[in-house]
Design an enzyme around this catalytic site. Sequence first.
Site, mmCIF file in Angstrom:
data_model
loop_
_atom_site.group_PDB
_atom_site.id
_atom_site.type_symbol
_atom_site.label_atom_id
_atom_site.label_comp_id
_atom_site.label_asym_id
_atom_site.label_seq_id
_atom_site.Cartn_x
_atom_site.Cartn_y
_atom_site.Cartn_z
ATOM 1 N N SER A 16 -9.863 -1.057 6.902
ATOM 2 C CA SER A 16 -9.149 -1.066 5.530
ATOM 3 C C SER A 16 -8.486 -2.290 5.051
ATOM 4 O O SER A 16 -8.104 -2.055 3.875
ATOM 5 C CB SER A 16 -8.393 0.398 5.635
ATOM 6 N N LYS B 237 0.896 -1.234 0.045
ATOM 7 C CA LYS B 237 -0.138 0.004 0.059
ATOM 8 C C LYS B 237 0.842 1.192 0.062
ATOM 9 O O LYS B 237 2.051 1.306 0.580
ATOM 10 C CB LYS B 237 -0.776 -0.116 1.374
ATOM 11 N N SER C 6 -9.534 1.264 3.132
ATOM 12 C CA SER C 6 -8.802 2.345 2.229
ATOM 13 C C SER C 6 -7.880 1.500 1.432
ATOM 14 O O SER C 6 -7.393 2.047 0.336
ATOM 15 C CB SER C 6 -8.024 3.292 3.005
#
Length: 454
Positions: free
Chosen positions: A181, A79, A157
């Site tokens: 997330s 990420k 997310s």
Amino acid sequence: MTRPLTIRTAAAALDAGTTTASTLADDALSRISDPAGEGARVFIRRNDQRARHLAAASERTRAAGFSRSPLEGVPISVKDLFDIAGETTLAGSVALKGRPVATGNAPVVSRLIAAGAVITGTTNMSEFAFSGIGINPHYGTPKNPYDRATGRVPGGSSSGAAVSVTDGMAVAAIGTDTGGSIRIPSALCGLTGFKPTARRVSAKGVVPLSTSLDSIGPLAASVTCCAIIDAIISASGEGVPEAAPIRGLRLAVPQTVVLDGMDKTVAAAFQRTLSALSAAGAVITEIEIPEFETLSGIYARGGLVAPEAWHWHRALLEEAGDTYDPRVKARILRGRDLSAADYLDALAARAAWTAGVTERVRGYDAVILPTVPIIAPEIAPLVADDTAFFAANGLILRNPTFFNFLDGCGLSVPCHRPDEAPVGLMIAGTAMQDRHILSVGLAIEAVLDAVRGE
């Protein structure tokens, strides 16, 4: 939707010589580059040369008769919150463009590389990790692999993380989880995701959202994949645990809040799951957790996320606030008006709340519930309407957030039929029960795979 490649399947092919690390890397990179695919929206930063160098180094290691871990030569995405030496960490934003490059890797990245993983790049996300939806106005929004013709949200997310795995751009992905997330995109995209107890994995070199709640974990094809990666990034050195015996497993199903607002697909999948687990010998007990009704009030008074996010963002907002996603900016600015007393009240409320929930789930092997009460909604209506966006965001974040606030750990595993929209089952526990929850997850996964015909 086909099930993605597992780490053990990739490792077996590498061990047998039926593929190579370079072949796996080149295949992942070609999928990222495919103009007909989601790669341009999935990855914010990529470094093909680095990936090929890591793959070549893995091949030399294997040729010398060594394999550093089950991740040796396996493509992994990270990420875009994690520092990678020589690159500017952007956190899904344009506000950080032009900032100095990272001088070193985040410990999580270093541990992956030391284990032989091939980093394919850093993945797209909700800006600054502040949404469970996964929409990003700066870099685009990757489409959920289910129903691409309609265009559904991937969940956030860690949006790009999930789609990188479903679309073969990585075998597994590293995400973060502050209020769901990792588990949310896993549930909405048909993957398995694991949120560990936050303190088990170093957050150094990672852009924070809430230092009290942020945790770091994997999204992958199976519980075994998640256990393999968790052992590496936590530096625990532990292998994959044995599956717990399903017969006699004590599973608590909360009746407070978590079942509200379920759509028909999720409700049907969850009921089938309970029936399958009961038939396999698990003991299912419905319980009330009244503390779940009070958490929204704690968050309404500010909670922990807003003041902790404001603390990190206040200078950057002064310099580049006009470049932020307005929806993200508005949520961060809530922290500006909270006092130190408000923050200390939230910490005290968390301690009391955690003690209450912990006592109610004592004696159970795990708590199980729908990860998200709805299937992935369409992107376009949420982009167009703030009211619709925030309503969906609150509903999607609701169930996972309970276990961040609890400082617990949790898996999301797929529980839908192959021809249905993805639905996730959350398997959760209290702090530092990680190995036990992984063990329970392996047992439950086996039952669900049998029901799914996999």
